[in-house]
Design an enzyme around this catalytic site. Structure first.
Site, PDB file in Angstrom:
ATOM      1  N   GLU A 203     -18.409  -1.261 -20.807  1.00 22.12           N
ATOM      2  CA  GLU A 203     -18.347  -0.584 -22.102  1.00 22.12           C
ATOM      3  C   GLU A 203     -17.928  -1.543 -23.182  1.00 22.12           C
ATOM      4  OE1 GLU A 203     -15.570   2.692 -22.023  1.00 22.12           O
ATOM      5  OE2 GLU A 203     -16.996   3.989 -20.993  1.00 22.12           O
ATOM      6  N   ARG A 300      -9.442  19.884 -14.951  1.00 18.24           N
ATOM      7  CA  ARG A 300      -8.211  20.525 -14.444  1.00 18.24           C
ATOM      8  C   ARG A 300      -7.276  20.708 -15.624  1.00 18.24           C
ATOM      9  NH1 ARG A 300      -5.214  16.026 -15.316  1.00 18.24           N
ATOM     10  NH2 ARG A 300      -6.211  14.053 -14.813  1.00 18.24           N
TER      11      ARG A 300
HETATM   12  P1  ADP Z   1      -8.832   6.607 -16.403  1.00 14.62           P
HETATM   13  O1  ADP Z   1      -9.819   7.554 -15.789  1.00 14.62           O
HETATM   14  O2  ADP Z   1      -8.433   5.516 -15.474  1.00 14.62           O
HETATM   15  O3  ADP Z   1      -7.677   7.277 -17.063  1.00 14.62           O
HETATM   16  P2  ADP Z   1     -10.218   6.338 -18.944  1.00 14.62           P
HETATM   17  O4  ADP Z   1     -11.639   6.057 -18.983  1.00 14.62           O
HETATM   18  O5  ADP Z   1      -9.765   7.732 -19.212  1.00 14.62           O
HETATM   19  O6  ADP Z   1      -9.641   5.842 -17.540  1.00 14.62           O
HETATM   20  O7  ADP Z   1      -9.453   5.363 -19.931  1.00 14.62           O
HETATM   21  C1  ADP Z   1      -8.046   5.248 -19.950  1.00 14.62           C
HETATM   22  C2  ADP Z   1      -7.592   4.549 -21.199  1.00 14.62           C
HETATM   23  O8  ADP Z   1      -8.189   3.262 -21.332  1.00 14.62           O
HETATM   24  C3  ADP Z   1      -7.954   5.258 -22.481  1.00 14.62           C
HETATM   25  O9  ADP Z   1      -7.037   6.253 -22.794  1.00 14.62           O
HETATM   26  C4  ADP Z   1      -7.950   4.117 -23.475  1.00 14.62           C
HETATM   27  O10 ADP Z   1      -6.642   3.813 -23.880  1.00 14.62           O
HETATM   28  C5  ADP Z   1      -8.481   2.957 -22.677  1.00 14.62           C
HETATM   29  N1  ADP Z   1      -9.939   2.803 -22.852  1.00 14.62           N
HETATM   30  C6  ADP Z   1     -10.902   3.390 -22.126  1.00 14.62           C
HETATM   31  N2  ADP Z   1     -12.135   3.053 -22.555  1.00 14.62           N
HETATM   32  C7  ADP Z   1     -11.946   2.223 -23.591  1.00 14.62           C
HETATM   33  C8  ADP Z   1     -12.826   1.504 -24.481  1.00 14.62           C
HETATM   34  N3  ADP Z   1     -14.154   1.551 -24.357  1.00 14.62           N
HETATM   35  N4  ADP Z   1     -12.281   0.752 -25.447  1.00 14.62           N
HETATM   36  C9  ADP Z   1     -10.928   0.644 -25.575  1.00 14.62           C
HETATM   37  N5  ADP Z   1     -10.054   1.275 -24.771  1.00 14.62           N
HETATM   38  C10 ADP Z   1     -10.547   2.057 -23.795  1.00 14.62           C
END
Ligand code: ADP
Length: 662
Positions: A203, A300
Site C-alpha cells: 500500500e 465484531r
Molecule cells: P491491523 O489489522 O494489524 O490492525 P490495519 O490495516 O488495521 O492493521 O492497520 C493498523 C494501523 O496501521 C492503522 O491504524 C494505521 O495507523 C497504520 N496504517 C495502516 N495502513 C496504513 C497506510 N496505508 N498508511 C499509513 N499508515 C497505515
C-alpha cells in the site's frame, strides 16, 4: 419487554466478558461464563450465573477451543454465544460450528466474516462496491521482484502488510527501494509465524495518517445504520492507546462521505450485527471528503465501543443481542445523533519506562476515579497473569465538549490507583495532556515522536518518601495518646529502595506531632498528618499546601512493598531494615524490633529457648497486614518485652537475645 434470549454463553474473559454480562443482566438474560485454570477465580466467573471450566491457561487449549465452548453452551442450555473481541470472534469456522449445533452466534454471518477476513480480498470487494481503498497492489503475484516493481509504481514510502495480519503484526513501512526486499522478507516472516500466511499486499503509506473508523450496525432484514466515527490515531506500534468520538476537525461534509462509504461497505456484504469499518485518513491538513481510504473491517464489537455508546446513548451490546435474536434495528439513521464528546484510555499492566514491557502481578490495590466509566475484568487481589492480554481496564469519560471530556480523562487517570504491578496510567495522563493532542492536532506518529518525554521515569519525591516512611513505621497520629516518644527514640532511620536506588532517610517525630524527613540536604516537614484507611493527608510545613496519597503496604515474599499512589502514578518503594549493612548490625543481631507500629497477634518466643536464624518468633499485624517476626541469628532468647494482643510502637525492641550466643 421479553428478553432476546433466556440464556447466553460468553466465549471470552476479562473486561469484555464482564461488559457483556452487564447488559445481559439488564435485559434479564442469564449468563454462562467459560474459564481456564488461570481464571477460576476471575471476576467474569464470579459475576456469571453459571460457569464452565474449559481447560488449561493457554488460550489455544481453552478460549480458542471451539468444540469445548459449544459443548459448554449445549450442556448449560444456552441458546446463543457472544464471542466478545479477540479469541474466536472473527473465526468463520466457529460461527458455522455454533450454527450447526443449533445455537445462535451473536455476530455476523460466517460469510460476511470470510469476505472481510483477508485484507487483499476485502480491498477488492470494496473497490467493486465503490468504497475508496488505499492505492496499492493486492493481487496474487507474490514474486519479490514483481512486488518491488509495484512498490516503485505506487511510490515510496510504502507499507507492506500481511494479508492475514491483525493487531499491527506483519506490517512493514519501507522508505526507499533499497530496503524493499528486506522489509518484504520480514513482513512475510511475521505473517507466516503469526497467522500461518506469508501472502502480502503493498500500500501507499499515507503520510501524517489518522485512523478514523465508523461504527456500523446491520440487522437480518437488510437495514444498516452507522453510529458515527471514532478517532483512534493515538497509537503505539499500530495499536490503539486513546480513542475518542467524534473525530476532532470532522466536518459535516466529510462525515457524510465517510459514514456513507462505511454503510456501503457493510451493505456490500449484507452485514448483520456490530461492525467497524477502519479508514486511513490524510491528516496532513484539514479533513477532506476525498482524503480517506478503506483499510479493513472488524466484524465484531471493538474494544473502543464505549466512546460510541457515550455519544449516542446506545447500548451496543443490547443491540447485538436483540439483532441476533431476529429483531430489526431499533433506530433509523435520522433518529441517531451525536451528543457531546467521549474518550477512552486503555489501562495496561505494562511499564512505559522499560519500553512497555508487559507486567504481571497481584493487584494489591485497584481503585478508579468515580467520575469516569471504568470497564474492567479485575478487582483488588486479582492477578495479572502472563497468559492473556495485560489490559487492566478501560477508562471512559464523556462531556459536552472535547475539552471537558479530555480534562475529565486526565482527572480520571490521575485518580486511577493500582498497586502491585507497573501500569501505563501516568503515560496515559501525560499523553492526554499533550499539547498537540489537546489542540486536536495529531496523527498516528505522535507517540513515537515524543516517546522519550512521555515515558521517562519519575523518581519519587521527598513527599512520596515521607508517606512511605509513615506507612513503613506504622505511624498513626490519631492513635498516639502518649506523644511520639513511647520507645524513647524520636528519630528513625529509614532505608527504602526505589527502582534500584537506595534512599537513606531520617525521619523525626516531633513532640508537637510534626513529622519531618531528611534525605541528605533535602527535607520536608508535615503538619496535621491524618490517616483514613489507606489515605494519608498532611499539610506541608513551609508551604500552605496540603498533600495526599493512598499508601498500600503489601508483603511480597520476603520484601515489604509500599506503594504510594498519587496522580495516576504508583511509586513502589521496598523497605529494607535500616540497619542492614550498617554499623548497627550487632545491635540488630541481638534484638527483634517491631518493624512498624502494630498489634502482636502471635508469639512463640519463650525465654531460654534456643532458636535458629530465620525461625518465626511471632506475628504482628499492622495496616491490615501480617508481618512475621523472625530470629535474626541463631541464639538463646534472653527476654521478651511484649505479649499477644499488645500494641507495640514501630522500632520498639520486642525480643532480646543472650549476648554470649554471638
Ligand atoms: P491491523 O489489522 O494489524 O490492525 P490495519 O490495516 O488495521 O492493521 O492497520 C493498523 C494501523 O496501521 C492503522 O491504524 C494505521 O495507523 C497504520 N496504517 C495502516 N495502513 C496504513 C497506510 N496505508 N498508511 C499509513 N499508515 C497505515
Amino acid at each position: 419487554m421479553k428478553p432476546p434470549f433466556s440464556k447466553i454463553l460468553i466465549a471470552n474473559r476479562g473486561e469484555i466478558a464482564v461488559r457483556v454480562m452487564k447488559t445481559a443482566k439488564k435485559l434479564g438474560v442469564s449468563t454462562v461464563a467459560v474459564y481456564s485454570d488461570a481464571d477460576a477465580k476471575s471476576l467474569h466467573v464470579f459475576l456469571a450465573d453459571e460457569a464452565v471450566h474449559i481447560g488449561p491457561p493457554a488460550a489455544a487449549e481453552s478460549y480458542l477451543k471451539a468444540d469445548k465452548i459449544i459443548e459448554a453452551a449445549l450442556a448449560t442450555g444456552a441458546e446463543a454465544i457472544h464471542p466478545g473481541y479477540g479469541f474466536l470472534s472473527e473465526n468463520p469456522d466457529f460461527v458455522e460450528a455454533v450454527e450447526a449445533a443449533g445455537l445462535t452466534f451473536i455476530g455476523p454471518s460466517a460469510k460476511a466474516i470470510r469476505a472481510m477476513g483477508l485484507k487483499d480480498a476485502a480491498k477488492d470487494l470494496m473497490l467493486e462496491a465503490g468504497v475508496p481503498v488505499v492505492p496499492g497492489y493486492q493481487g496474487s503475484n507474490q514474486d519479490p521482484d514483481f512486488l518491488a516493481a509495484e512498490a516503485d509504481k505506487i511510490g515510496y514510502p510504502v507499507l507492506i502488510k500481511a494479508r492475514a495480519g491483525g493487531g499491527g503484526k506483519g506490517m512493514r513501512k519501507v522508505d526507499t527501494p533499497a530496503d524493499f526486499l528486506e522489509g518484504l522478507a520480514s513482513a512475510q516472516r511475521e505473517g507466516k509465524n503469526a497467522f500461518g500466511d506469508a501472502h502480502v499486499l503493498i500500500e501507499k503509506f499515507i503520510t501524517s495518517p489518522r485512523h478514523i473508523e465508523v461504527q456500523v450496525f446491520g440487522d437480518n432484514h437488510g437495514n444498516v445504520v452507522h453510529l458515527f466515527e471514532r478517532d483512534c490515531s493515538l497509537q503505539r506500534r499500530h495499536q490503539k492507546v486513546i480513542e475518542e468520538a467524534p473525530a476532532p476537525g470532522m466536518t459535516d461534509e466529510v462525515r457524510a462521505a465517510i459514514t456513507s462509504a462505511a454503510v456501503t461497505a457493510a451493505k456490500a456484504i449484507s452485514y448483520s450485527g456490530a461492525g467497524t469499518i477502519e479508514f486511513i485518513v490524510d491528516g496532513s491538513g484539514p479533513l477532506r471528503p476525498d482524503g480517506f481510504w478503506f483499510m479493513e473491517m472488524n466484524t465484531r464489537l471493538q474494544v473502543e465501543h464505549p466512546v460510541t455508546e457515550a455519544i449516542t446513548g446506545v447500548d451496543l451490546v443490547e443491540w447485538q443481542l436483540n439483532i441476533a435474536a431476529g429483531a430489526m434495528l431499533p433506530l433509523r439513521q435520522q433518529d441517531l445523533s451525536i451528543n457531546g464528546h467521549a474518550f477512552e484510555a486503555r489501562l495496561y499492566a505494562e511499564d512505559p519506562t522499560t519500553g512497555f514491557l508487559p507486567a504481571t502481578g497481584i493487584l494489591h490495590h485497584l481503585s478508579f476515579d468515580a467520575s469516569a466509566r471504568n470497564d474492567t475484568g479485575v478487582r483488588t487481589g486479582d492477578e495479572i497473569t502472563p497468559w492473556y492480554d495485560p489490559m487492566i481496564a478501560k477508562v471512559i469519560t464523556h462531556a459536552n465538549t472535547r475539552n471537558a471530556a479530555l480534562a475529565g480523562l486526565i482527572t480520571a487517570l490521575q485518580g486511577t490507583h493500582v498497586a502491585g504491578t507497573a501500569t501505563n496510567a501516568r503515560f496515559l495522563a501525560d499523553l492526554a495532556s499533550h499539547k498537540d493532542f489537546k489542540a486536536g492536532q495529531f496523527d498516528t506518529g505522535l507517540i513515537e515522536r515524543d516517546l522519550d518525554s512521555l515515558t521517562c521515569a519519575i523518581p519519587p519525591s521527598i513527599a512520596h518518601v515521607v508517606f512511605a516512611g509513615i506507612a513503613a513505621l506504622g505511624i498513626d497520629p490519631a492513635a498516639q495518646t502518649n506523644g511520639w516518644r513511647l520507645w524513647g527514640a524520636a528519630q528513625h532511620r529509614l532505608k527504602l529502595v526505589s527502582n534500584d536506588d537506595v534512599i537513606d532517610a531520617t525521619m523525626t517525630l516531633h513532640a508537637d506531632k510534626r513529622i519531618s524527613l531528611a534525605i541528605g540536604d533535602d527535607s520536608i516537614t508535615l503538619l496535621d498528618v491524618a490517616i483514613d484507611g489507606t489515605q494519608i493527608t498532611a499539610r506541608v510545613g513551609d508551604m500552605n499546601a496540603s498533600i495526599n496519597a493512598q499508601v498500600i503496604v503489601s508483603q511480597l515474599n520476603e520484601k515489604r512493598l509500599i506503594s504510594v499512589l498519587t496522580g495516576g502514578v504508583s511509586h513502589d518503594l521496598y523497605s529494607l531494615d535500616p540497619r542492614s549493612g550498617s554499623a548497627d548490625s550487632t545491635a540488630h543481631a541481638n534484638a527483634v524490633t517491631a518493624p512498624m507500629t502494630g498489634v502482636i497477634i502471635q508469639l512463640t518466643a519463650a525465654v531460654g529457648t534456643h532458636v535458629q536464624e530465620g525461625d518465626k518468633l511471632g506475628v504482628m499485624e499492622a495496616m491490615k497486614m501480617e508481618t512475621a517476626l523472625v530470629a535474626p541469628r541463631d541464639g538463646v532468647i534472653a527476654e521478651v518485652f511484649c505479649a499477644v494482643g499488645e500494641t507495640v510502637e514501630g522500632g520498639a525492641t520486642l525480643i532480646l537475645f543472650q549476648e554470649d550466643a554471638e
